[in-house]
Design a protein around this motif. Structure first.
Motif, PDB file in Angstrom:
ATOM      1  N   HIS A   1      -9.461  -8.808  -4.545  1.00 52.20           N
ATOM      2  CA  HIS A   1      -8.363  -8.050  -5.139  1.00 52.20           C
ATOM      3  C   HIS A   1      -7.749  -8.742  -6.337  1.00 52.20           C
ATOM      4  O   HIS A   1      -6.870  -8.192  -6.966  1.00 52.20           O
ATOM      5  CB  HIS A   1      -7.258  -7.803  -4.101  1.00 52.20           C
TER       6      HIS A   1
ATOM      7  N   HIS B   1      -6.189  -9.272  -8.722  1.00 45.96           N
ATOM      8  CA  HIS B   1      -5.238  -8.976  -9.796  1.00 45.96           C
ATOM      9  C   HIS B   1      -3.821  -9.449  -9.474  1.00 45.96           C
ATOM     10  O   HIS B   1      -3.455  -9.636  -8.326  1.00 45.96           O
ATOM     11  CB  HIS B   1      -5.247  -7.487 -10.136  1.00 45.96           C
ATOM     12  N   GLU B   2      -3.059  -9.582 -10.520  1.00 39.57           N
ATOM     13  CA  GLU B   2      -1.694 -10.089 -10.386  1.00 39.57           C
ATOM     14  C   GLU B   2      -0.749  -8.989  -9.921  1.00 39.57           C
ATOM     15  O   GLU B   2      -1.072  -7.808 -10.018  1.00 39.57           O
ATOM     16  CB  GLU B   2      -1.211 -10.587 -11.760  1.00 39.57           C
ATOM     17  N   HIS B   3       0.427  -9.380  -9.477  1.00 38.07           N
ATOM     18  CA  HIS B   3       1.462  -8.420  -9.128  1.00 38.07           C
ATOM     19  C   HIS B   3       1.757  -7.540 -10.338  1.00 38.07           C
ATOM     20  O   HIS B   3       1.828  -8.014 -11.451  1.00 38.07           O
ATOM     21  CB  HIS B   3       2.732  -9.144  -8.694  1.00 38.07           C
ATOM     22  N   GLY B   4       1.928  -6.292 -10.110  1.00 38.20           N
ATOM     23  CA  GLY B   4       2.201  -5.398 -11.236  1.00 38.20           C
ATOM     24  C   GLY B   4       0.977  -4.588 -11.629  1.00 38.20           C
ATOM     25  O   GLY B   4       1.069  -3.662 -12.397  1.00 38.20           O
ATOM     26  N   ALA B   5      -0.172  -4.939 -11.061  1.00 38.25           N
ATOM     27  CA  ALA B   5      -1.398  -4.240 -11.459  1.00 38.25           C
ATOM     28  C   ALA B   5      -1.770  -3.129 -10.489  1.00 38.25           C
ATOM     29  O   ALA B   5      -2.789  -2.487 -10.653  1.00 38.25           O
ATOM     30  CB  ALA B   5      -2.549  -5.233 -11.575  1.00 38.25           C
ATOM     31  N   GLY B   6      -0.944  -2.897  -9.478  1.00 37.89           N
ATOM     32  CA  GLY B   6      -1.261  -1.841  -8.519  1.00 37.89           C
ATOM     33  C   GLY B   6      -0.997  -0.463  -9.098  1.00 37.89           C
ATOM     34  O   GLY B   6      -0.488  -0.334 -10.207  1.00 37.89           O
ATOM     35  N   ARG B   7      -1.352   0.554  -8.330  1.00 41.25           N
ATOM     36  CA  ARG B   7      -1.127   1.936  -8.747  1.00 41.25           C
ATOM     37  C   ARG B   7       0.324   2.291  -8.447  1.00 41.25           C
ATOM     38  O   ARG B   7       0.825   2.003  -7.365  1.00 41.25           O
ATOM     39  CB  ARG B   7      -2.090   2.796  -7.917  1.00 41.25           C
ATOM     40  N   LEU B   8       0.999   2.892  -9.418  1.00 45.63           N
ATOM     41  CA  LEU B   8       2.409   3.252  -9.223  1.00 45.63           C
ATOM     42  C   LEU B   8       2.512   4.705  -8.760  1.00 45.63           C
ATOM     43  O   LEU B   8       1.978   5.600  -9.405  1.00 45.63           O
ATOM     44  CB  LEU B   8       3.175   3.107 -10.531  1.00 45.63           C
TER      45      LEU B   8
ATOM     46  N   ARG C   1       2.208  -2.920  -2.401  1.00 46.19           N
ATOM     47  CA  ARG C   1       2.656  -4.180  -3.001  1.00 46.19           C
ATOM     48  C   ARG C   1       4.176  -4.234  -3.100  1.00 46.19           C
ATOM     49  O   ARG C   1       4.774  -5.276  -2.894  1.00 46.19           O
ATOM     50  CB  ARG C   1       2.098  -4.323  -4.407  1.00 46.19           C
TER      51      ARG C   1
ATOM     52  N   GLU D   1       4.296   0.770  -5.291  1.00 45.73           N
ATOM     53  CA  GLU D   1       3.172   0.204  -6.036  1.00 45.73           C
ATOM     54  C   GLU D   1       2.108  -0.135  -4.999  1.00 45.73           C
ATOM     55  O   GLU D   1       2.363  -0.910  -4.070  1.00 45.73           O
ATOM     56  CB  GLU D   1       3.616  -1.056  -6.788  1.00 45.73           C
ATOM     57  N   VAL D   2       0.955   0.484  -5.142  1.00 46.16           N
ATOM     58  CA  VAL D   2      -0.030   0.423  -4.061  1.00 46.16           C
ATOM     59  C   VAL D   2      -1.426   0.050  -4.560  1.00 46.16           C
ATOM     60  O   VAL D   2      -1.724   0.111  -5.762  1.00 46.16           O
ATOM     61  CB  VAL D   2      -0.123   1.802  -3.353  1.00 46.16           C
TER      62      VAL D   2
END
Lengths: 268, 113
Positions: free
Chosen positions: A31, A33-40, B27, B111-112
């Protein structure tokens, strides 16, 4: 079956379901990736929406049957149950129906007192819960033999904080404060007084013995909620009970005026 | 401690969204709490930590946005921003403002993965 929740169950089941299985499963892939790279995802949902759905169902059901629903809230020991037993005696004497849903963390002692006073009652034990919710009230209604007209009293868990947020489908919250408590309770616990339509000042027979300033208390309550009604009474001696019974009659009449006297035929 | 039942409602919403929108890990959670809602922010954080255990949101951070309360002054009609039911009217000093907003309690954003 519960039409609102589809739970197919009577009382006492848990909705806050347990998760026996593990959700936090491992993923073989990276996974990285850094925090902030997830789907919003925009969600925009009210946390109390579930309770509000159940509360609406309860409210509609009570209105259909022209029943005045009241949610009685207070700190422990303010005299809610004694007020109810006296009220039941008065309503029974006038051939007016009433029902009681009793909320306590444990025991059915209050429901027994209510039944002894002559009303149908059902106890909800919240266990560790600090307030009733509308889902539990909906199922409690199933267990009562409701008829058109009359008053449903929901005696909430003795707690001036948590029950303020939870709509149970009542017409009004009624907050009961006894003169053995502090006159500044309305400003110490403003949410409950802001949410209530009526404040009952109970145990006024003890006023000669306690340093309680009624005017200051009423002023505090009005500061938090300018629209709150106030009735002073003693459930113990019966002083002031007439005003309370009149208030009940007035509110029930207002409900009938709003909805029409005759309830529609029961839904099949 | 009604914050716990609220946190459990929050987790129920998240789990329903996870099934609907197909994600397996949260997240972060952005929540909006109105200043006039009867919720203690620190208690909410603690309840959140407990409620998310064993769920898709187990590792999620909780972000909280506070929205100010709103009330109308019965004397001068001013629409005021207030922080408590006890606040006086900032315009004319009158007490007994009629609250008309700022009691919301919403989950706004996830944020998922």
């Amino acid at each position: 079956m519960c039409l609102t929740c589809g739970c197919g169950d009577a009382m006492d089941h848990e909705h806050g379901h347990e998760h026996g299985h593990e959700h936090g499963h491992e993923h073989g892939h990276e996974h990285g990736h850094e925090h902030g790279a997830g789907r919003l995802l925009r969600v925009e949902q009210d946390l109390l929406a579930g309770n509000a759905r159940h509360a609406t169902a309860v409210r509609q059901r009570l209105q259909r049957q022209r029943i005045l629903g009241l949610n009685l809230v207070s700190s422990p020991g303010s005299g809610k149950t004694t007020l109810l037993t006296r009220t039941i005696e008065r309503l029974n004497a006038a051939a007016q129906r009433c029902w009681v849903i009793e909320g306590d963390q444990q025991t059915s002692r209050d429901a027994e007192r209510i039944k002894a006073a002559g009303a149908e009652a059902i106890q909800i034990n919240t266990g560790k819960g600090c307030h009733l919710d509308a889902h539990g009230v909906g199922h409690a209604l199933d267990a009562l033999t409701l008829e058109a007209g009359g008053v449903l009293f929901i005696e909430n868990v003795g707690n001036l904080v948590c029950p303020a947020m939870f709509d149970l489908g009542e017409a009004h919250k009624v907050v009961i404060l006894s003169v053995t408590e502090g006159e500044d309770k309305p400003i110490k616990y403003p949410h409950m007084f802001a949410a209530s339509g009526l404040m009952i000042l109970n145990k006024i027979d003890l006023l000669p013995y306690v340093p309680f300033d009624v005017d200051a208390c009423v002023a505090h309550a009005k500061r938090v909620n300018p629209r709150i009604d106030v009735i002073e009474l003693s459930a113990h001696t019966g002083e002031g009970l007439d005003a309370w019974i009149s208030w009940l009659n007035r509110e029930r009449d207002a409900l009938s005026a709003l909805l029409g006297d005759e309830p529609p035929p029961p839904a099949v | 401690m009604h914050e716990l039942s609220l946190a459990m409602s929050l987790v129920e919403i998240i789990e329903a969204e996870a099934a609907r929108q197909d994600f397996h890990k949260v997240r972060s959670v952005l929540m909006e709490i109105g200043e006039l809602s009867c919720v203690e922010v620190e208690a909410m954080r603690l309840a959140f930590e407990v409620a998310v255990r064993g769920t898709v949101a187990e590792a999620a951070t909780l972000e909280i946005e506070i929205t100010p309360g709103a009330a109308r002054c019965p004397d001068c009609g001013h629409l005021a921003q207030i922080s408590s039911h006890l606040s006086p009217c900032p315009q004319c000093g009158a007490m007994g403002l009629i609250a008309c907003g700022g009691d919301q309690l919403r989950i706004k954003e996830l944020e998922v993965d």
